[in-house]
Write an enzyme that holds these catalytic residues in place. Structure first.
Site, PDB file in Angstrom:
ATOM      1  N   ASP A 117       0.861  -1.184   0.000  1.00 45.66           N
ATOM      2  CA  ASP A 117       0.000   0.000   0.000  1.00 45.66           C
ATOM      3  C   ASP A 117       0.895   1.231   0.000  1.00 45.66           C
ATOM      4  OD1 ASP A 117      -2.395   1.443   0.145  1.00 45.66           O
ATOM      5  OD2 ASP A 117      -3.242   0.017   1.577  1.00 45.66           O
ATOM      6  N   ASP A 221      -3.090   4.674  -2.581  1.00 45.67           N
ATOM      7  CA  ASP A 221      -4.190   5.098  -1.722  1.00 45.67           C
ATOM      8  C   ASP A 221      -4.696   6.492  -2.085  1.00 45.67           C
ATOM      9  OD1 ASP A 221      -5.733   4.947   0.909  1.00 45.67           O
ATOM     10  OD2 ASP A 221      -4.487   6.707   1.280  1.00 45.67           O
ATOM     11  N   GLU A 279      10.248   1.501 -15.869  1.00 46.42           N
ATOM     12  CA  GLU A 279      11.697   1.653 -15.669  1.00 46.42           C
ATOM     13  C   GLU A 279      12.244   0.501 -14.825  1.00 46.42           C
ATOM     14  OE1 GLU A 279      14.247   4.242 -12.522  1.00 46.42           O
ATOM     15  OE2 GLU A 279      12.619   5.297 -13.547  1.00 46.42           O
ATOM     16  N   HIS A 359     -11.174  -2.785   3.398  1.00 48.76           N
ATOM     17  CA  HIS A 359     -11.079  -2.413   4.803  1.00 48.76           C
ATOM     18  C   HIS A 359     -11.874  -1.164   5.152  1.00 48.76           C
ATOM     19  CE1 HIS A 359      -8.273   0.089   2.704  1.00 48.76           C
ATOM     20  NE2 HIS A 359      -8.048   0.834   3.775  1.00 48.76           N
ATOM     21  N   ASP A 360     -12.489  -0.522   4.158  1.00 52.60           N
ATOM     22  CA  ASP A 360     -13.264   0.697   4.392  1.00 52.60           C
ATOM     23  C   ASP A 360     -14.770   0.496   4.231  1.00 52.60           C
ATOM     24  OD1 ASP A 360     -11.037   2.310   4.894  1.00 52.60           O
ATOM     25  OD2 ASP A 360     -10.767   2.791   2.777  1.00 52.60           O
TER      26      ASP A 360
END
Length: 575
Positions: A117, A221, A279, A359-360
């Site tokens: 994350d 996020d 890259e 998780h939200d």
């Protein structure tokens, strides 16, 4: 009735190897781990990296391709890790860098890819960058968004009316700097200033560091918040307009966030992050590294995240159509429309993804009905493209009620006893349920950071392994199906058969077709699939059934008369 077909790949068999080379992630099974709640190895009641390493074999058991970990970086934990103090180190709560290296090594043995994350919008106010910025150090003074505010009737006030996601003003006065700093979330989460090229380069270096450590990508996020509107020539910002239907001036929804979310520069930043990925692919070789972007944004904006004619973007802009818009009363037409919203607008050559838990958000069983858990997992795992599962949804875990006194989620704690249940995310973050031992086998300690669900003796990995038609075993059967050519590469046709039944047909030339049928209602339904899909055999075989089913796996039914029990979901195959 809706009936449209999305061609996902060339039907010529010779094209399939080329498709496979486009990326492992195109038909992958992603699994979100919330580290605090997955497995505790040291008895302190909080999950950690060693606990994840111990249980990676479980992820292999359920067919996970890649797992993304909610933040594990050094943090004061004001927002449980989404307030990062050091982007280059592991928080001691979760372990050490050595523990992380062991996790990567074990994941590589099992061919499970680790995704981190990445929180680009803000840092913690305890981050060294912010401390130096607040002190006015030349190198860092513009790393964050600062403003001296405005004086009205002799009183200094914040520069705008902007409201934080977590309630209250987005501006907090810093006595040392003698200025306000911007924070779209908590006051302890100051926003980085992406109009400063040094910030962009600093965050790109963070990506490079972890990619060289061996991770296979990032879930980014809160992407829509990264940029605010540029200040005018005097360095000032405009107020945001009111939402007239909201009366609470502290609530985030009180304003229309036209100047603080979904600014056009955000898309270009995602493209720049993708350039870093490419890259590093060139430098490190091996399998593709990926970007998963979290954005609750209008559909036309989300489609830009994929890229354009000149730039590649996020391979997986999270698709929140289903998680955001379905509820327990949604009918089959609404399900079909939301699926088509993504499939019909997705740029050519890209892969769809489906997110039904995180998780939200309230858990599937609590949001859409505990009696629909198997059906929803059938939907998730038989739609084309990429599936994303939040830990515990494969078991049928549901929300855990937590009192105001025991609430610890900052989004809820900044509200009040009357509002907190609408805002709290604690109920979906409770410890994973491994077995029927005390505290669900999550910890050897005497307590857990959030309470364990009261149903853990019935809903846990150990028990469900032994029940043929448990949520877990149905999930595993569905996952096995996804390795078949038809489910991996085939076309998809999605139909609403009246208001109660949703049907998905997956087909590929030279292979069996598979049909998922979901009865959303409390009534028995009889479905004539011949009237819905062309090219079916007269007889169809049951491939996956649930405990609601009267039929069993390998039973045969007729395509023109498939009987569905209330809330039943099944997967059928042509004979």
């Amino acid at each position: 009735m809706m009936s449209r077909t999305l061609t996902l790949c060339c039907l010529l068999g010779l094209a399939l190897p080329a498709l496979a080379e486009l990326g492992w992630w195109r038909s992958a099974q992603f699994y979100q781990i919330y580290p605090r709640s997955f497995k505790d190895s040291d008895g302190d009641g909080i999950g950690d990296l060693e606990g994840i390493t111990q249980q990676l074999s479980y992820l292999k058991e359920i067919g996970v391709t890649a797992t993304w970990l909610s933040p594990i970086f050094t943090s004061p934990m004001a927002d449980f890790g989404y307030d990062v103090a050091d982007f280059y180190n592991i928080d001691p709560m979760f372990g050490t860098m050595e523990d992380f290296d062991k996790l990567l090594a074990r994941a590589n043995q099992l061919n499970i890819k680790i995704i981190l994350d990445f929180v680009p919008n803000h840092s913690s106010d305890e981050c060294d960058w912010f401390i130096r910025s607040a002190a006015g150090e030349e190198e860092y003074k513009d790393f964050y968004v600062w403003h001296t505010g405005k004086v009205v009737n002799g009183i200094r006030q914040p520069p705008t009316n902007w409201i934080s996601v977590f309630r209250g003003s987005q501006w907090t006065w810093h006595e040392g700097r003698q200025a306000y700093y911007l924070h779209q979330f908590l006051a302890k989460q100051p926003d980085l200033n992406y109009r400063n090229p040094k910030v962009v380069e600093a965050m790109k270096d963070v990506l490079r560091f972890w990619l060289r450590k061996g991770v296979y990508g990032f879930r980014i996020d809160a992407v829509p918040h990264v940029f605010e509107i540029a200040p005018d020539k005097d360095g000032n910002y405009p107020d945001e307009p009111r939402n007239e239907y909201v009366s609470d001036p502290e609530d985030y929804s009180y304003l229309q966030h036209i100047y603080t979310t979904n600014q056009p520069e955000t898309i270009d930043l995602v493209y720049q992050f993708r350039e870093v990925i490419e890259e590093m692919n060139a430098e490190l070789g091996g399998d593709d590294r990926v970007l998963l972007t979290e954005a609750y944004a209008p559909l036309d904006v989300l489609m830009q995240y994929y890229g354009n004619a000149t730039h590649n973007g996020s391979q997986i802009p999270f698709n929140f159509e289903l998680i955001s818009n379905l509820n327990i009363n949604s009918n089959a037409y609404q399900y079909s429309e939301l699926v088509h919203n993504w499939l019909d607008n997705m740029p050519e050559g890209q892969s769809a993804n489906w997110v039904l838990g995180n998780h939200d958000q309230s858990r599937i069983g609590s949001r859409l009905g505990a009696d629909r858990i198997d059906s929803i997992n059938m939907l998730l795992l038989t739609l084309p493209g990429i599936s994303v599962t939040y830990q515990g949804e494969e078991l049928g875990m549901t929300d855990v009620w937590i009192s105001w006194e025991d609430t610890i989620d900052p989004q809820a704690c900044q509200s009040n006893p009357n509002e907190y249940e609408r805002l709290t995310r604690d109920p979906v973050r409770t410890p994973f349920q491994w077995n029927d031992q005390p505290l669900a086998g999550f910890t050897t300690g005497s307590e857990t950071w959030l309470p364990v669900a009261s149903d853990y003796k019935l809903v846990n990995v150990k028990r469900e392994r032994g029940i043929p038609l448990s949520h877990l075993n149905i999930y595993k059967q569905l996952r096995t199906l996804r390795d078949l050519p038809t489910l991996k590469h085939g076309d998809a046709t999605v139909n609403a058969i009246g208001p109660n039944v949703l049907a998905i047909k997956r087909s590929l030339q030279g292979e069996k077709s598979y049909i998922t049928i979901i009865n959303l209602s409390d009534d028995v339904e009889s479905v004539n699939l011949d009237a819905v899909f062309a090219g079916l055999t007269a007889e169809l075989k049951y491939v996956v059934v649930s405990e609601k089913s009267l039929r069993r796996k390998d039973d045969v039914t007729f395509a023109n008369s498939v009987l569905l029990m209330p809330k039943e979901g099944v997967v059928l195959a042509t004979v």
